[in-house]
Design a protein around this motif. Sequence first.
Motif, PDB file in Angstrom:
ATOM      1  N   SER A  24       0.829  -1.206   0.000  1.00 17.00           N
ATOM      2  CA  SER A  24       0.000   0.000   0.000  1.00 17.00           C
ATOM      3  C   SER A  24       0.864   1.258   0.000  1.00 17.00           C
ATOM      4  CB  SER A  24      -0.923  -0.008   1.223  1.00 17.00           C
ATOM      5  OG  SER A  24      -1.657   1.195   1.288  1.00 17.00           O
ATOM      6  N   ALA A  25       1.898   1.272   0.844  1.00 19.70           N
ATOM      7  CA  ALA A  25       2.770   2.450   0.938  1.00 19.70           C
ATOM      8  C   ALA A  25       3.523   2.679  -0.370  1.00 19.70           C
ATOM      9  CB  ALA A  25       3.755   2.280   2.093  1.00 19.70           C
ATOM     10  N   GLU A  26       4.057   1.611  -0.942  1.00 18.82           N
ATOM     11  CA  GLU A  26       4.794   1.727  -2.198  1.00 18.82           C
ATOM     12  C   GLU A  26       3.875   2.179  -3.327  1.00 18.82           C
ATOM     13  OE1 GLU A  26       7.883   1.683  -2.200  1.00 18.82           O
ATOM     14  OE2 GLU A  26       8.810  -0.027  -1.206  1.00 18.82           O
ATOM     15  N   GLY A  27       2.633   1.664  -3.310  1.00 21.35           N
ATOM     16  CA  GLY A  27       1.686   2.052  -4.352  1.00 21.35           C
ATOM     17  C   GLY A  27       1.374   3.537  -4.303  1.00 21.35           C
ATOM     18  N   ALA A  28       1.171   4.066  -3.088  1.00 21.87           N
ATOM     19  CA  ALA A  28       0.897   5.495  -2.954  1.00 21.87           C
ATOM     20  C   ALA A  28       2.067   6.335  -3.438  1.00 21.87           C
ATOM     21  CB  ALA A  28       0.574   5.831  -1.496  1.00 21.87           C
ATOM     22  N   ILE A  29       3.275   5.875  -3.160  1.00 21.45           N
ATOM     23  CA  ILE A  29       4.475   6.611  -3.574  1.00 21.45           C
ATOM     24  C   ILE A  29       4.629   6.597  -5.092  1.00 21.45           C
ATOM     25  CG2 ILE A  29       7.010   6.609  -3.513  1.00 21.45           C
ATOM     26  CD1 ILE A  29       6.746   5.448  -0.639  1.00 21.45           C
ATOM     27  N   ASP A  30       4.586   5.400  -5.682  1.00 23.67           N
ATOM     28  CA  ASP A  30       4.904   5.251  -7.102  1.00 23.67           C
ATOM     29  C   ASP A  30       3.754   5.630  -8.038  1.00 23.67           C
ATOM     30  OD1 ASP A  30       7.489   4.360  -6.559  1.00 23.67           O
ATOM     31  OD2 ASP A  30       6.837   2.283  -6.327  1.00 23.67           O
ATOM     32  N   HIS A  51      12.861   4.831   3.131  1.00 23.54           N
ATOM     33  CA  HIS A  51      13.391   3.468   3.102  1.00 23.54           C
ATOM     34  C   HIS A  51      14.114   3.124   1.795  1.00 23.54           C
ATOM     35  CE1 HIS A  51       9.305   3.162   1.399  1.00 23.54           C
ATOM     36  NE2 HIS A  51       9.787   2.161   0.662  1.00 23.54           N
ATOM     37  N   ARG A  52      14.202   4.081   0.864  1.00 24.52           N
ATOM     38  CA  ARG A  52      14.918   3.831  -0.389  1.00 24.52           C
ATOM     39  C   ARG A  52      16.258   4.570  -0.449  1.00 24.52           C
ATOM     40  NH1 ARG A  52      10.001   4.597  -4.818  1.00 24.52           N
ATOM     41  NH2 ARG A  52       8.577   3.018  -3.961  1.00 24.52           N
ATOM     42  N   MET A  53      16.645   5.175   0.646  1.00 25.49           N
ATOM     43  CA  MET A  53      17.899   5.924   0.644  1.00 25.49           C
ATOM     44  C   MET A  53      19.084   4.976   0.607  1.00 25.49           C
ATOM     45  SD  MET A  53      16.979   8.918   3.397  1.00 25.49           S
ATOM     46  CE  MET A  53      18.547   9.748   3.148  1.00 25.49           C
ATOM     47  N   PRO A  54      20.206   5.410   0.018  1.00 29.91           N
ATOM     48  CA  PRO A  54      21.411   4.574  -0.028  1.00 29.91           C
ATOM     49  C   PRO A  54      21.819   4.134   1.371  1.00 29.91           C
ATOM     50  CG  PRO A  54      21.686   6.530  -1.385  1.00 29.91           C
ATOM     51  CD  PRO A  54      20.406   6.721  -0.620  1.00 29.91           C
ATOM     52  N   GLN A  55      22.347   2.943   1.476  1.00 30.04           N
ATOM     53  CA  GLN A  55      22.683   2.361   2.772  1.00 30.04           C
ATOM     54  C   GLN A  55      24.059   2.753   3.291  1.00 30.04           C
ATOM     55  OE1 GLN A  55      20.395   0.374   4.565  1.00 30.04           O
ATOM     56  NE2 GLN A  55      19.081   1.229   2.972  1.00 30.04           N
ATOM     57  N   ASN A  60      20.263   6.930  10.114  1.00 22.15           N
ATOM     58  CA  ASN A  60      19.520   7.836  10.994  1.00 22.15           C
ATOM     59  C   ASN A  60      19.902   9.289  10.749  1.00 22.15           C
ATOM     60  OD1 ASN A  60      18.044   5.827  12.240  1.00 22.15           O
ATOM     61  ND2 ASN A  60      19.505   5.548  13.904  1.00 22.15           N
ATOM     62  N   LYS A  61      21.187   9.538  10.575  1.00 21.19           N
ATOM     63  CA  LYS A  61      21.637  10.911  10.335  1.00 21.19           C
ATOM     64  C   LYS A  61      21.087  11.429   9.014  1.00 21.19           C
ATOM     65  CE  LYS A  61      25.747  13.840  10.082  1.00 21.19           C
ATOM     66  NZ  LYS A  61      27.231  13.878  10.161  1.00 21.19           N
ATOM     67  N   GLN A  62      21.103  10.576   7.987  1.00 23.50           N
ATOM     68  CA  GLN A  62      20.554  10.981   6.693  1.00 23.50           C
ATOM     69  C   GLN A  62      19.072  11.303   6.806  1.00 23.50           C
ATOM     70  OE1 GLN A  62      21.706   8.623   3.149  1.00 23.50           O
ATOM     71  NE2 GLN A  62      22.962   7.422   4.543  1.00 23.50           N
ATOM     72  N   LEU A  63      18.343  10.441   7.513  1.00 25.12           N
ATOM     73  CA  LEU A  63      16.904  10.648   7.676  1.00 25.12           C
ATOM     74  C   LEU A  63      16.612  11.969   8.373  1.00 25.12           C
ATOM     75  CD1 LEU A  63      15.703   7.093   8.807  1.00 25.12           C
ATOM     76  CD2 LEU A  63      15.234   8.195   6.629  1.00 25.12           C
ATOM     77  N   ILE A  64      17.267  12.186   9.497  1.00 22.00           N
ATOM     78  CA  ILE A  64      17.011  13.401  10.272  1.00 22.00           C
ATOM     79  C   ILE A  64      17.402  14.636   9.475  1.00 22.00           C
ATOM     80  CG2 ILE A  64      17.574  14.673  12.363  1.00 22.00           C
ATOM     81  CD1 ILE A  64      15.808  12.237  12.799  1.00 22.00           C
ATOM     82  N   THR A  65      18.512  14.553   8.740  1.00 25.62           N
ATOM     83  CA  THR A  65      18.941  15.697   7.924  1.00 25.62           C
ATOM     84  C   THR A  65      17.891  16.046   6.880  1.00 25.62           C
ATOM     85  OG1 THR A  65      21.276  15.146   8.238  1.00 25.62           O
ATOM     86  CG2 THR A  65      20.725  16.568   6.373  1.00 25.62           C
ATOM     87  N   ARG A  66      17.371  15.030   6.202  1.00 26.04           N
ATOM     88  CA  ARG A  66      16.345  15.271   5.184  1.00 26.04           C
ATOM     89  C   ARG A  66      15.080  15.849   5.819  1.00 26.04           C
ATOM     90  NH1 ARG A  66      19.606  15.249   2.293  1.00 26.04           N
ATOM     91  NH2 ARG A  66      18.597  17.278   2.058  1.00 26.04           N
ATOM     92  N   ILE A  67      14.677  15.287   6.967  1.00 26.27           N
ATOM     93  CA  ILE A  67      13.471  15.769   7.641  1.00 26.27           C
ATOM     94  C   ILE A  67      13.631  17.224   8.061  1.00 26.27           C
ATOM     95  CG2 ILE A  67      12.033  15.490   9.705  1.00 26.27           C
ATOM     96  CD1 ILE A  67      12.711  12.464   9.521  1.00 26.27           C
ATOM     97  N   LEU A  68      14.816  17.588   8.507  1.00 25.36           N
ATOM     98  CA  LEU A  68      15.062  18.949   8.983  1.00 25.36           C
ATOM     99  C   LEU A  68      15.240  19.948   7.846  1.00 25.36           C
ATOM    100  CD1 LEU A  68      17.597  18.266  11.894  1.00 25.36           C
ATOM    101  CD2 LEU A  68      15.191  18.877  12.115  1.00 25.36           C
TER     102      LEU A  68
END
Length: 283
Positions: A24-30, A51-55, A60-68
């Motif tokens: 459902s989540a992927e469908g809404a995105i794509d 959840h598709r960001m490079p590993q 966590n730092k990448q996520l928070i940076t993007r959110i901010l």
Amino acid sequence: MNYNEKTCFIVTPIGGDNTDVRRSAEGAIDAVIIPLLTDIGFELDNINVAHRMPQSGSINKQLITRILEDDLVIVNLTKLNPNVMYELAVRHAVRKPVVQICEYGTDLPFDITDERTIFYANDMKGVIELKENLLPHIEAAFGEKEIDNPIYRAITSSTILKDVRVTDSEKYLVERLDLIEERIGKTINESRYNSINFNTGKINTYSYNFKATEDFSTLELERRLFDKNAIKSVKIRNITEDLYLMKIATYIDLSPNQLKRIIKNVAGVEIEWIEGALAKNKF
């Protein structure tokens, strides 16, 4: 508005591979979010999905940076995933544009019921409706000059209450307004919940006797249970020193095990059910 240089971060529940939540989540995105964003001018490279960001490096730092830092964050609140709720709170803290989406049936907490939220159905018609509603919400999010949200309101109220120059009467008014806001939010969410899911006119009542292994506030437990939108009313009475009677009314037909599980999760203390004290009927 020119969106060519704008950035967008999409936060969504993940779930296991090929689960209903994931699909459902992927469908809404794509099918909706990314096509719409690119249609209005967002560059594909400026759209990131949690959840598709490079590993590489600290996720966590990448996520928070993007959110901010990103210009827009779109949050899918379906199932009220704890990680998603945390990331929404981080975004609220910086007072930047955010759009909330979630599937019908999601029981939103009272403090975000009046935030910008798009409800949609998880079907083909729902995809069309979500696409129609998403653009106006994005435009409104970018158009706000002073962004308001629960975090900002809580900080503002706390600051006022701590200000020594504020009179007791003014502090009382702030506290009462906060309480009114909470109750209005509860009513709005309850109305939305009932009209979407269970507007059958049927009310079920249950009675339980139980013992608690430690002291607890009956009023606080009543308040917590009432915040669950499937619950219409709840009353708890002390029968003896450690025996309690609970009468609870629900908008939907719950099995005894389902209702007991809800009560135990909300109570915060160990509960021992006294069997043979269950009654169920309509009123």
